[in-house]
Scaffold this motif. Structure first.
Motif: not given
Length: 181
Positions: A45-67
């Motif tokens: 799941x990719x979202x903009x980083x909530x708070x970042x000193x760098x404009x345009x940063x993205x945050x990706x959360x990775x899960x395995x099946x069953x998590x």
């Protein structure tokens, strides 16, 4: 599985950290698409980083099946043009990441601190202690954060590169990671 349950060591993916190069199948500088392909058994799941000193940063959360949805084993941060700049393994359920045979994830902080300090001194690296008292080393792209597991704290390594306009790894860390406890 309860909210505070810690995944058994034998149930974790086993990854090796190569300082400033990458961790497990991920390499610093990879695009999101390349990272998703390298982690083909994982969903993201990719979202903009909530708070970042760098404009345009993205945050990706990775899960395995069953998590469970309340668990996020792996988080990667992507710079606007830099690709992966930071990877974080969850202390409770993330992959076990080792550096020179030393497991970094889900450890009692004082034990890991002692092991890393010895490794750093043996290799001629000066241990650094960042503002919250966490050990790390800029030249290894490493800051050891902590994460709550019920009534104890366990280690949650932040593996990163020193970014442009940042003096240290700590300066370039996503602010989101400073809020995990």
């Amino acid at each position: 599985m309860t909210t505070w349950e810690v995944l058994a060591e034998s149930d974790r993916h086993q990854w090796v950290y190569q300082p400033l190069v990458g961790v497990g199948p991920l390499r610093f500088g990879m695009s999101f698409e390349q990272a998703a392909a390298a982690l083909d058994e994982w969903t993201a799941t990719v979202t903009p980083a909530h708070r970042s000193a760098f404009e345009g940063d993205q945050r990706a959360g990775f899960r395995t099946a069953g998590s469970p949805s309340y668990r996020l084993p792996l988080t990667a941060y992507f710079g606007d043009s830099e690709g992966i700049v930071c990877v974080v393994a969850d202390a409770l359920c993330g992959p076990q990441v080792s550096l020179d045979g030393i497991p970094l994830v889900g450890r009692v902080p004082s034990q890991l601190d002692a092991a890393l300090r010895e490794l750093m001194l043996t290799r001629g690296t000066s241990p650094q202690y960042f503002p919250e008292g966490d050990i790390g080393a800029d030249e290894w792209g490493l800051v050891i954060q902590v994460q709550r597991a019920g009534d104890v704290l366990l280690t949650r390594p932040v593996l990163a590169v020193v970014r442009q306009r940042a003096y240290t790894v700590w300066d370039g860390m996503p602010y989101d990671e400073l809020e995990v406890h």
